[in-house]
Design a protein around this motif. Structure first.
Motif, PDB file in Angstrom:
ATOM      1  N   GLY A  74      -4.789  24.523   0.657  1.00  0.00           N
ATOM      2  CA  GLY A  74      -6.221  24.446   0.373  1.00  0.00           C
ATOM      3  C   GLY A  74      -6.595  23.230  -0.434  1.00  0.00           C
ATOM      4  O   GLY A  74      -7.726  22.748  -0.362  1.00  0.00           O
ATOM      5  N   ARG A  75      -5.640  22.718  -1.224  1.00  0.00           N
ATOM      6  CA  ARG A  75      -5.962  21.545  -2.039  1.00  0.00           C
ATOM      7  C   ARG A  75      -4.753  20.601  -2.087  1.00  0.00           C
ATOM      8  O   ARG A  75      -3.606  21.057  -2.162  1.00  0.00           O
ATOM      9  N   VAL A  76      -5.046  19.295  -2.073  1.00  0.00           N
ATOM     10  CA  VAL A  76      -3.994  18.298  -2.254  1.00  0.00           C
ATOM     11  C   VAL A  76      -4.503  17.222  -3.206  1.00  0.00           C
ATOM     12  O   VAL A  76      -5.634  16.746  -3.079  1.00  0.00           O
ATOM     13  N   PHE A  77      -3.663  16.891  -4.169  1.00  0.00           N
ATOM     14  CA  PHE A  77      -3.894  15.739  -5.037  1.00  0.00           C
ATOM     15  C   PHE A  77      -2.935  14.644  -4.591  1.00  0.00           C
ATOM     16  O   PHE A  77      -1.753  14.906  -4.357  1.00  0.00           O
ATOM     17  N   LEU A  78      -3.428  13.421  -4.398  1.00  0.00           N
ATOM     18  CA  LEU A  78      -2.512  12.330  -4.068  1.00  0.00           C
ATOM     19  C   LEU A  78      -2.972  11.022  -4.702  1.00  0.00           C
ATOM     20  O   LEU A  78      -4.131  10.888  -5.096  1.00  0.00           O
ATOM     21  N   THR A  79      -2.020  10.104  -4.842  1.00  0.00           N
ATOM     22  CA  THR A  79      -2.320   8.813  -5.460  1.00  0.00           C
ATOM     23  C   THR A  79      -2.160   7.701  -4.426  1.00  0.00           C
ATOM     24  O   THR A  79      -1.360   7.815  -3.496  1.00  0.00           O
ATOM     25  N   VAL A  80      -2.929   6.645  -4.609  1.00  0.00           N
ATOM     26  CA  VAL A  80      -2.821   5.466  -3.759  1.00  0.00           C
ATOM     27  C   VAL A  80      -2.678   4.245  -4.663  1.00  0.00           C
ATOM     28  O   VAL A  80      -3.384   4.129  -5.674  1.00  0.00           O
TER      29      VAL A  80
ATOM     30  N   ALA B 102       0.856  -1.180   0.000  1.00  0.00           N
ATOM     31  CA  ALA B 102       0.000   0.000   0.000  1.00  0.00           C
ATOM     32  C   ALA B 102       0.892   1.229   0.000  1.00  0.00           C
ATOM     33  O   ALA B 102       1.728   1.392   0.883  1.00  0.00           O
ATOM     34  N   THR B 103       0.728   2.076  -1.016  1.00  0.00           N
ATOM     35  CA  THR B 103       1.678   3.160  -1.246  1.00  0.00           C
ATOM     36  C   THR B 103       0.985   4.447  -1.661  1.00  0.00           C
ATOM     37  O   THR B 103       0.121   4.420  -2.538  1.00  0.00           O
ATOM     38  N   VAL B 104       1.383   5.555  -1.050  1.00  0.00           N
ATOM     39  CA  VAL B 104       1.089   6.878  -1.608  1.00  0.00           C
ATOM     40  C   VAL B 104       2.382   7.330  -2.263  1.00  0.00           C
ATOM     41  O   VAL B 104       3.381   7.542  -1.584  1.00  0.00           O
ATOM     42  N   GLY B 105       2.374   7.444  -3.590  1.00  0.00           N
ATOM     43  CA  GLY B 105       3.631   7.717  -4.297  1.00  0.00           C
ATOM     44  C   GLY B 105       3.724   9.126  -4.835  1.00  0.00           C
ATOM     45  O   GLY B 105       4.802   9.566  -5.239  1.00  0.00           O
ATOM     46  N   MET B 106       2.611   9.823  -4.879  1.00  0.00           N
ATOM     47  CA  MET B 106       2.629  11.137  -5.511  1.00  0.00           C
ATOM     48  C   MET B 106       1.692  12.074  -4.768  1.00  0.00           C
ATOM     49  O   MET B 106       0.621  11.649  -4.318  1.00  0.00           O
ATOM     50  N   MET B 107       2.132  13.310  -4.613  1.00  0.00           N
ATOM     51  CA  MET B 107       1.295  14.298  -3.943  1.00  0.00           C
ATOM     52  C   MET B 107       1.569  15.663  -4.551  1.00  0.00           C
ATOM     53  O   MET B 107       2.724  16.002  -4.836  1.00  0.00           O
ATOM     54  N   LYS B 108       0.512  16.411  -4.767  1.00  0.00           N
ATOM     55  CA  LYS B 108       0.682  17.807  -5.210  1.00  0.00           C
ATOM     56  C   LYS B 108      -0.061  18.690  -4.226  1.00  0.00           C
ATOM     57  O   LYS B 108      -1.248  18.482  -3.988  1.00  0.00           O
ATOM     58  N   VAL B 109       0.675  19.622  -3.648  1.00  0.00           N
ATOM     59  CA  VAL B 109       0.120  20.498  -2.627  1.00  0.00           C
ATOM     60  C   VAL B 109      -0.107  21.872  -3.239  1.00  0.00           C
ATOM     61  O   VAL B 109       0.798  22.429  -3.865  1.00  0.00           O
ATOM     62  N   LEU B 110      -1.317  22.420  -3.056  1.00  0.00           N
ATOM     63  CA  LEU B 110      -1.627  23.737  -3.594  1.00  0.00           C
ATOM     64  C   LEU B 110      -2.050  24.680  -2.474  1.00  0.00           C
ATOM     65  O   LEU B 110      -2.804  24.262  -1.609  1.00  0.00           O
TER      66      LEU B 110
END
Ligand SMILES: [Zn+2]
Length: 415
Positions: free
Chosen positions: A282-288, A265-273
């Protein structure tokens, strides 16, 4: 099969061929960069085709550019036994991932020639186009078309970052074949591959008998809070999307640990805005990325994720969109093909271990249309998709020996 005992492949020849192939796209750090359908991929294909022709094979190329080198059997009317893998690499790839499975197949053909062994069924060595999915997404697209997972138009229209399609690039390098893709019977398919993980080496085992491949579920999450000034906004009045993301990372990790030993189980990517030091995010994009060999367990992990994310976001006051963008069912390999692998390893007295593949492979798609199994050998420190990827010559020889016996077992042969 008594007459098959003590037959072995030529390990030095296989190693030399691997090292010769590794010169095409060689990197300064000792790896390979041979992206699918580039000029370097063409050179690698040309070398493979030349070697196969020298070994007396007839060559066919299908419309996805998959190459099939055929050593005719005594009964051409019977479905062939097939083995193979891929020649493309990651941009900072190694000398063994994929190419080992292709050249181990060629070495089996060369060995059968040396021994003057005829098989009942024809033996085919396959090169699958664009396994890595690095230049063209998705990965394993051409074996996927072969297995009916994707249609041909979808496969040919996949484009790289410059908008060049697989169809056009196949034409350009001269590998847009005319054969239909798939739709023919295959008696058995074997893929030999480095493990790409640390288990075999750690346990001092030479051969991994691959029984299953993990299923995968990939997600994209968009968390929405409220951007505000990092100074004047009191702690109790924040809707911090990154705090939510941090708790989700912890949740994902715990979900993996709760489903040990097989879950990943991995979170490999995150974009913080807006990604500014004095603004509450205010916003976060992340992958699982979830993986497990059991579909039921994967479904349970899916439920834990959704429930946990719901709880976390409610607590903090965040909005959340969660989308599953990829689902890849677990694969259980064919029991009689797995038995052929196990028996092949036993012939040589190799130490073995049953193992589940953590990565996707062309064999996972082939398993949909043909009885299929995989043979793993260790790689040094479990490292792959890296220029330092390495394997010991004795492991390389062992895997190909097991392949030889598995192929003979399924193809039937006369001394
Ligand atoms: Zn591979």
């Amino acid at each position: 099969m008594a007459q098959a005992r003590n037959l072995g492949i030529n390990g030095q020849r296989l190693w030399d061929s691997l090292m010769e192939m590794a010169k095409i796209g060689a990197t300064v750090k000792g790896g390979c960069c041979r992206l699918a359908l580039t000029d370097l991929d063409k050179q690698a294909r040309d070398l493979f085709v030349r070697w196969c022709a020298q070994a007396g094979c007839t060559m066919r190329v299908d419309r996805m550019g998959n190459i099939f080198a055929r050593r005719a059997g005594r009964r051409p009317d019977l479905a062939p036994v097939m083995t193979g893998s891929h020649l493309d690499t990651q941009p900072t790839g190694g000398r063994f991932d994929g190419v080992y499975g292709v050249l181990a197949g060629l070495e089996v053909v060369r060995t059968l020639n040396d021994l003057g062994l005829e098989t009942d069924r024809s033996v085919e060595v396959a090169v699958w186009t664009n396994e890595e999915g690095s230049r063209f997404a998705p990965a394993m697209v051409a074996s996927g078309v072969f297995a009916g997972v994707f249609d041909l138009d979808y496969g040919l229209s996949r484009a790289d970052e410059d908008g060049k399609t697989m169809g056009a690039e196949l034409e350009r390098i001269g590998y847009a074949g005319t054969e239909p893709v798939g739709g023919r019977e295959i008696h058995a398919f074997f893929e030999t591959h480095i493990e790409q993980g640390p288990i075999l080496e750690h346990e001092n085992k030479t051969i991994g008998i691959v029984t299953d491949a993990q299923g995968q579920r990939w997600y994209e999450l968009n968390l929405t809070g409220v951007e505000s000034h990092a100074g004047p906004t009191p702690m109790g009045r924040r809707k911090d999307a990154l705090l939510g993301a941090a708790r989700i990372v912890e949740l994902v990790n715990r979900t993996g640990l709760d489903n040990a030993p097989y879950a990943c189980a991995t979170v490999g990517m995150m974009k913080v805005l807006p990604n500014s030091r004095n603004v509450i995010p205010g916003r976060v994009f992340l992958t699982v990325d979830f993986r497990h060999p059991s579909d039921e367990v994967l479904a349970g992990m899916d439920a834990s994720l959704r429930a946990g994310v719901g709880r976390i976001c409610k607590d903090i006051g965040l909005g959340c969109e969660i989308e599953q963008i990829f689902y890849y069912k677990p694969v259980h390999f064919n029991d009689t093909c797995v038995a052929s692998v196990r028996q092949g390893a036993a012939e040589f007295g190799y130490s073995t271990r049953e193992i589940v593949s953590g990565a996707g492979h062309d064999a996972c798609y082939l398993a949909k249309v043909a009885p299929t199994a995989m043979i793993f050998v260790p790689c040094v420190d479990g490292i792959s998709h890296n220029e330092v990827e390495d394997a010991k010559p004795e492991w390389i020889t062992a895997g190909a020996n097991v392949l030889l016996h598995a192929v003979l077992d399924k193809a039937g042969h006369l001394a």
